[in-house]
Design an enzyme around this catalytic site. Structure first.
Site, PDB file in Angstrom:
ATOM      1  N   LYS A 228      76.731 -43.858  57.724  1.00  0.00           N
ATOM      2  CA  LYS A 228      75.698 -44.230  57.856  1.00  0.00           C
ATOM      3  C   LYS A 228      75.033 -44.262  59.127  1.00  0.00           C
ATOM      4  O   LYS A 228      75.540 -44.699  59.883  1.00  0.00           O
ATOM      5  CB  LYS A 228      75.760 -45.862  56.350  1.00  0.00           C
ATOM      6  CG  LYS A 228      75.955 -45.217  54.955  1.00  0.00           C
ATOM      7  CD  LYS A 228      75.384 -44.245  54.291  1.00  0.00           C
ATOM      8  CE  LYS A 228      75.728 -44.224  52.653  1.00  0.00           C
ATOM      9  NZ  LYS A 228      76.185 -45.247  52.195  1.00  0.00           N
ATOM     10  N   ARG A 286      84.935 -44.315  49.756  1.00  0.00           N
ATOM     11  CA  ARG A 286      84.614 -42.980  49.850  1.00  0.00           C
ATOM     12  C   ARG A 286      84.189 -42.610  51.281  1.00  0.00           C
ATOM     13  O   ARG A 286      83.194 -42.943  51.652  1.00  0.00           O
ATOM     14  CB  ARG A 286      83.095 -43.096  48.919  1.00  0.00           C
ATOM     15  CG  ARG A 286      82.170 -42.144  48.500  1.00  0.00           C
ATOM     16  CD  ARG A 286      81.020 -42.349  47.281  1.00  0.00           C
ATOM     17  NE  ARG A 286      80.562 -40.948  46.964  1.00  0.00           N
ATOM     18  CZ  ARG A 286      79.446 -40.540  48.350  1.00  0.00           C
ATOM     19  NH1 ARG A 286      78.742 -41.288  48.803  1.00  0.00           N
ATOM     20  NH2 ARG A 286      79.059 -39.153  47.628  1.00  0.00           N
TER      21      ARG A 286
END
Length: 306
Positions: A228, A286
């Site tokens: 991210k 994840r």
């Protein structure tokens, strides 16, 4: 949980796009299945397949397009592997088609709030876990919805974003229960990077799991910080542009291990007889780089259990 993006516009640049050419589509489906098998070989326990990008600013794709991208791959993967398959979608029709094709889990970034039929659709099936994530708005609008300073959900006098996310996930879990999805099938996700600024993500990683476990009565937590933007901001604070997504894997490991460490820290800093601190670590990570994350968690578990 290993990520398999069958999209042309994944933020991490790892998407596989099924275009309209039949020959190319078949080749790309085969590539996707082979990639999924490699993810499994690298140590994944779950394959998460998504046919719609949810990166900031991403445009919605049609339900039919999303089904065309995901269902053939689920069908083909199920023929050669029994690994649990998760369908990453906001749409009830896609979730239904994926389950019928062999998917085992529904992973909804909107937590069932985007499509009013999602929760009732999942409730029709027995033994289908439902992942409910926190986000605000849609991928196109969420970057403008990051102000938690005046949030009415902050009823603890504490950290606004942590309180808001924990309360929101509690509400999603309660809604799912009322719709007929038993609580033992609930998985919650704080939505790292979704309508969150750098500091929000850091605070959720530091304090979020304990608050979320408390509010949701111990629901398993899925954590998805992989590659991210906030990781790029931390590792290269003055860089413009930020390091590409595939260069953020080491930072991803650090973010995930904090979730793994939380239980260890609580058990060593609090009364060992206090059962409220049991199982407060994240249950599912994840990630894109499964092999690296698997090695890191194996080493961490070995140290913790020694």
């Amino acid at each position: 949980m290993g990520i398999l993006n069958v999209t042309p516009d994944s933020f991490s640049g790892d998407g596989i796009y099924n275009n309209k050419n039949d020959d190319d589509t078949k080749k790309q489906e085969q590539m996707a299945v082979q990639q999924a098998l490699q993810i499994e070989k690298d140590g994944a326990d779950i394959i998460d397949i998504g046919g719609e990008s949810t990166r900031p600013g991403a445009k919605e794709v049609s339900i039919q397009e999303e089904i065309q991208r995901t269902v053939p791959i689920i069908q083909q993967l199920r023929q050669v592997s029994d690994i649990p398959i998760s369908i990453d979608t906001r749409h009830a029709a896609v979730a239904r088609a994926a389950i019928e094709a062999g998917a085992d889990i529904v992973n909804d970034v909107s937590g069932g709030t985007y499509d009013p039929d999602m929760v009732s659709t999942v409730s029709e099936y027995t033994n289908i876990p439902f992942v409910m994530m926190h986000m605000r708005g849609t991928p196109q609008t969420m970057s403008t919805m990051t102000n938690y300073d005046d949030d009415d959900d902050d009823d603890d006098g504490g950290n606004n974003v942590v309180s808001h996310v924990a309360n929101h996930l509690q509400g999603l879990s309660e809604t799912a229960t009322l719709a007929g999805i038993p609580r033992w099938l609930h998985i919650v996700d704080p939505g790292i990077g979704f309508a969150k600024e750098l500091q929000h993500n850091v605070e959720l990683l530091k304090y979020g799991t304990a608050a979320i476990h408390q509010r949701t009565n111990g629901c398993p937590i899925l954590l998805g910080p992989s590659r991210k933007r906030f990781i790029g901001q931390i590792i290269s604070p003055s860089a413009e542009p930020l390091p590409p997504a595939h260069e953020r894997d080491y930072g991803t490991v650090a973010a995930c291990l904090l979730g793994s460490l939380h239980q260890y820290n609580n058990n060593n800093n609090n009364d060992s007889n206090d059962s409220n601190h049991e199982d407060e670590s994240c249950t599912i990570f994840r990630v894109h780089n499964v092999k690296g994350m698997k090695q890191a968690t194996m080493v961490m578990d070995a140290i913790r259990k020694s």
